[in-house]
Design a protein around this motif. Sequence first.
Motif, PDB file in Angstrom:
ATOM      1  N   VAL A  19       1.000  -1.245   0.047  1.00  0.00           N
ATOM      2  CA  VAL A  19      -0.034  -0.179  -0.030  1.00  0.00           C
ATOM      3  C   VAL A  19       0.746   1.207  -0.117  1.00  0.00           C
ATOM      4  O   VAL A  19       1.868   1.381   0.847  1.00  0.00           O
ATOM      5  CB  VAL A  19      -0.911  -0.044   1.173  1.00  0.00           C
ATOM      6  CG1 VAL A  19      -1.790   1.288   1.216  1.00  0.00           C
ATOM      7  CG2 VAL A  19      -1.840  -1.024   1.254  1.00  0.00           C
ATOM      8  N   ILE A  20       0.488   2.350  -0.929  1.00  0.00           N
ATOM      9  CA  ILE A  20       1.275   3.484  -0.769  1.00  0.00           C
ATOM     10  C   ILE A  20       0.059   4.498  -0.650  1.00  0.00           C
ATOM     11  O   ILE A  20      -0.784   4.307  -1.194  1.00  0.00           O
ATOM     12  CB  ILE A  20       2.042   3.752  -2.160  1.00  0.00           C
ATOM     13  CG1 ILE A  20       2.751   5.161  -2.264  1.00  0.00           C
ATOM     14  CG2 ILE A  20       1.099   3.577  -3.359  1.00  0.00           C
ATOM     15  CD1 ILE A  20       3.738   5.220  -3.458  1.00  0.00           C
ATOM     16  N   LYS A  21       0.625   5.613   0.086  1.00  0.00           N
ATOM     17  CA  LYS A  21      -0.424   6.688   0.398  1.00  0.00           C
ATOM     18  C   LYS A  21      -0.040   7.994  -0.535  1.00  0.00           C
ATOM     19  O   LYS A  21       1.083   8.282  -0.363  1.00  0.00           O
ATOM     20  CB  LYS A  21      -0.304   7.090   2.010  1.00  0.00           C
ATOM     21  CG  LYS A  21      -1.339   7.910   2.179  1.00  0.00           C
ATOM     22  CD  LYS A  21      -1.448   8.081   3.727  1.00  0.00           C
ATOM     23  CE  LYS A  21      -2.098   9.442   4.419  1.00  0.00           C
ATOM     24  NZ  LYS A  21      -2.125   9.119   5.838  1.00  0.00           N
ATOM     25  N   LEU A 123     -12.547   4.583 -15.108  1.00  0.00           N
ATOM     26  CA  LEU A 123     -11.499   5.098 -14.786  1.00  0.00           C
ATOM     27  C   LEU A 123     -11.478   5.083 -13.140  1.00  0.00           C
ATOM     28  O   LEU A 123     -12.241   4.895 -12.399  1.00  0.00           O
ATOM     29  CB  LEU A 123     -11.273   6.632 -14.736  1.00  0.00           C
ATOM     30  CG  LEU A 123     -11.074   7.255 -16.211  1.00  0.00           C
ATOM     31  CD1 LEU A 123     -10.921   8.909 -16.177  1.00  0.00           C
ATOM     32  CD2 LEU A 123      -9.808   6.672 -16.891  1.00  0.00           C
ATOM     33  N   ASP A 124     -10.163   4.625 -12.486  1.00  0.00           N
ATOM     34  CA  ASP A 124     -10.063   4.572 -11.163  1.00  0.00           C
ATOM     35  C   ASP A 124      -8.505   5.318 -10.659  1.00  0.00           C
ATOM     36  O   ASP A 124      -7.721   5.295 -11.793  1.00  0.00           O
ATOM     37  CB  ASP A 124     -10.417   3.360 -10.504  1.00  0.00           C
ATOM     38  CG  ASP A 124     -10.783   3.236  -9.239  1.00  0.00           C
ATOM     39  OD1 ASP A 124     -10.971   4.367  -8.716  1.00  0.00           O
ATOM     40  OD2 ASP A 124     -10.765   2.305  -8.421  1.00  0.00           O
ATOM     41  N   ASP A 125      -8.295   5.662  -9.450  1.00  0.00           N
ATOM     42  CA  ASP A 125      -7.029   6.148  -9.098  1.00  0.00           C
ATOM     43  C   ASP A 125      -5.911   5.002  -9.022  1.00  0.00           C
ATOM     44  O   ASP A 125      -5.063   5.366  -9.308  1.00  0.00           O
ATOM     45  CB  ASP A 125      -7.350   6.859  -7.701  1.00  0.00           C
ATOM     46  CG  ASP A 125      -7.968   6.009  -6.684  1.00  0.00           C
ATOM     47  OD1 ASP A 125      -8.480   4.767  -6.840  1.00  0.00           O
ATOM     48  OD2 ASP A 125      -7.655   6.269  -5.442  1.00  0.00           O
ATOM     49  N   ALA A 128      -5.598  -2.495  -7.835  1.00  0.00           N
ATOM     50  CA  ALA A 128      -4.894  -3.416  -7.063  1.00  0.00           C
ATOM     51  C   ALA A 128      -5.244  -5.066  -7.546  1.00  0.00           C
ATOM     52  O   ALA A 128      -4.771  -5.511  -8.521  1.00  0.00           O
ATOM     53  CB  ALA A 128      -5.018  -3.163  -5.655  1.00  0.00           C
ATOM     54  N   ASN A 129      -6.494  -5.322  -6.828  1.00  0.00           N
ATOM     55  CA  ASN A 129      -6.768  -6.905  -7.425  1.00  0.00           C
ATOM     56  C   ASN A 129      -8.045  -6.725  -8.344  1.00  0.00           C
ATOM     57  O   ASN A 129      -8.601  -7.591  -8.687  1.00  0.00           O
ATOM     58  CB  ASN A 129      -7.255  -7.529  -5.933  1.00  0.00           C
ATOM     59  CG  ASN A 129      -6.043  -7.667  -5.285  1.00  0.00           C
ATOM     60  OD1 ASN A 129      -5.066  -8.192  -5.801  1.00  0.00           O
ATOM     61  ND2 ASN A 129      -6.192  -7.669  -3.932  1.00  0.00           N
ATOM     62  N   GLY A 130      -8.376  -5.499  -8.578  1.00  0.00           N
ATOM     63  CA  GLY A 130      -9.316  -5.327  -9.689  1.00  0.00           C
ATOM     64  C   GLY A 130     -10.913  -5.157  -9.282  1.00  0.00           C
ATOM     65  O   GLY A 130     -11.863  -5.225 -10.176  1.00  0.00           O
ATOM     66  N   GLN A 131     -11.128  -5.115  -7.970  1.00  0.00           N
ATOM     67  CA  GLN A 131     -12.507  -5.501  -7.259  1.00  0.00           C
ATOM     68  C   GLN A 131     -13.215  -3.982  -7.826  1.00  0.00           C
ATOM     69  O   GLN A 131     -14.499  -4.253  -8.139  1.00  0.00           O
ATOM     70  CB  GLN A 131     -12.624  -5.497  -5.974  1.00  0.00           C
ATOM     71  CG  GLN A 131     -11.663  -6.962  -5.443  1.00  0.00           C
ATOM     72  CD  GLN A 131     -12.409  -7.949  -5.980  1.00  0.00           C
ATOM     73  OE1 GLN A 131     -13.794  -8.117  -5.999  1.00  0.00           O
ATOM     74  NE2 GLN A 131     -11.728  -9.138  -6.652  1.00  0.00           N
ATOM     75  N   ALA A 132     -12.910  -2.973  -7.754  1.00  0.00           N
ATOM     76  CA  ALA A 132     -13.419  -1.862  -7.829  1.00  0.00           C
ATOM     77  C   ALA A 132     -13.888  -2.007  -9.413  1.00  0.00           C
ATOM     78  O   ALA A 132     -14.964  -1.413  -9.929  1.00  0.00           O
ATOM     79  CB  ALA A 132     -12.697  -0.465  -7.573  1.00  0.00           C
ATOM     80  N   ALA A 133     -12.791  -1.876 -10.259  1.00  0.00           N
ATOM     81  CA  ALA A 133     -13.036  -1.687 -11.803  1.00  0.00           C
ATOM     82  C   ALA A 133     -13.934  -2.962 -12.053  1.00  0.00           C
ATOM     83  O   ALA A 133     -14.686  -2.649 -13.096  1.00  0.00           O
ATOM     84  CB  ALA A 133     -11.617  -2.167 -12.499  1.00  0.00           C
ATOM     85  N   GLU A 155      -1.362   1.848 -11.190  1.00  0.00           N
ATOM     86  CA  GLU A 155      -1.562   0.413 -10.984  1.00  0.00           C
ATOM     87  C   GLU A 155      -0.280  -0.097 -10.393  1.00  0.00           C
ATOM     88  O   GLU A 155       0.927   0.088 -10.679  1.00  0.00           O
ATOM     89  CB  GLU A 155      -1.364  -0.171 -12.694  1.00  0.00           C
ATOM     90  CG  GLU A 155      -1.393  -1.792 -12.494  1.00  0.00           C
ATOM     91  CD  GLU A 155      -1.224  -2.329 -13.822  1.00  0.00           C
ATOM     92  OE1 GLU A 155      -1.648  -1.651 -15.017  1.00  0.00           O
ATOM     93  OE2 GLU A 155      -0.916  -3.449 -14.078  1.00  0.00           O
ATOM     94  N   LYS A 156      -0.592  -1.102  -9.276  1.00  0.00           N
ATOM     95  CA  LYS A 156       0.278  -1.995  -8.833  1.00  0.00           C
ATOM     96  C   LYS A 156       0.413  -3.435  -9.412  1.00  0.00           C
ATOM     97  O   LYS A 156      -0.418  -4.178  -9.366  1.00  0.00           O
ATOM     98  CB  LYS A 156      -0.300  -1.941  -7.258  1.00  0.00           C
ATOM     99  CG  LYS A 156      -0.228  -0.634  -6.460  1.00  0.00           C
ATOM    100  CD  LYS A 156      -0.681  -0.664  -5.064  1.00  0.00           C
ATOM    101  CE  LYS A 156      -1.965  -1.265  -4.913  1.00  0.00           C
ATOM    102  NZ  LYS A 156      -2.417  -1.217  -3.449  1.00  0.00           N
ATOM    103  N   GLY A 157       1.549  -3.359 -10.325  1.00  0.00           N
ATOM    104  CA  GLY A 157       1.567  -4.429 -11.144  1.00  0.00           C
ATOM    105  C   GLY A 157       1.849  -5.847 -10.521  1.00  0.00           C
ATOM    106  O   GLY A 157       1.788  -6.599 -11.190  1.00  0.00           O
TER     107      GLY A 157
END
Length: 195
Positions: A19-21, A123-125, A128-133, A155-157
Amino acid sequence: MHLLEEKIKKEGRVLSDTVIKVDSFLNHQIDPQLMKEIGEGFAERFQQAGITKILTLESSGIAPAQMTGLSLGVPAIFARKRKSLTLNDHLYSAEVYSFTKQQTHEISVSKDYLTAEDTVLILDDFLANGQAALGLVDIVEQAGAALAGVGIVIEKGFQDGRKRLLDKGIRVESLAILSSLENGEVRFAEEEASV
Ligand code: 5GP
């Protein structure tokens, strides 16, 4: 998107290996100049896709979605995370598990703003695991609209969101791709490729 990577490097606070803030320019305070460039970056990538609507999730997706909408000349819709007195039926809804809040919530979009005539850019900020998208993809499918792709600011690759979207045949365009946050250090995907 040199400016974005510089901002992430300079102002991002690595909270853990995953996680990055980035509250100083994306998730709390907003850098309007950077947001303008982010909007132009997405618009450039999806210029030929016939987009009629941008779809994002409140609240951190709104600024990039608004600027992309401005560049493409189309409206931006944000899915709401809670129902209100003014948004209670006539809705498309989906369940989303939040990576950062570690809880599931329902997201909703009014049927007034998304129809089978639309071609949508999600679009999203963060990815991570793609749940929001995937929750937003569900809403686009309920509307019978066409999906042009998913645009991500960061994107957290090293997580599997991209794979989940690609497995569904969805185009993914990210402006910055992190390859690692290990040892408190931000590394970008190209850095590894060039070594
Ligand atoms: P996903 O649904 O892809 O698992 O996670 C993406 C969502 O979780 C984004 O909408 C974003 O709000 C949040 N998120 C995931 N990872 C991070 C992170 O490292 N930092 C921040 N600030 N938000 C994140």
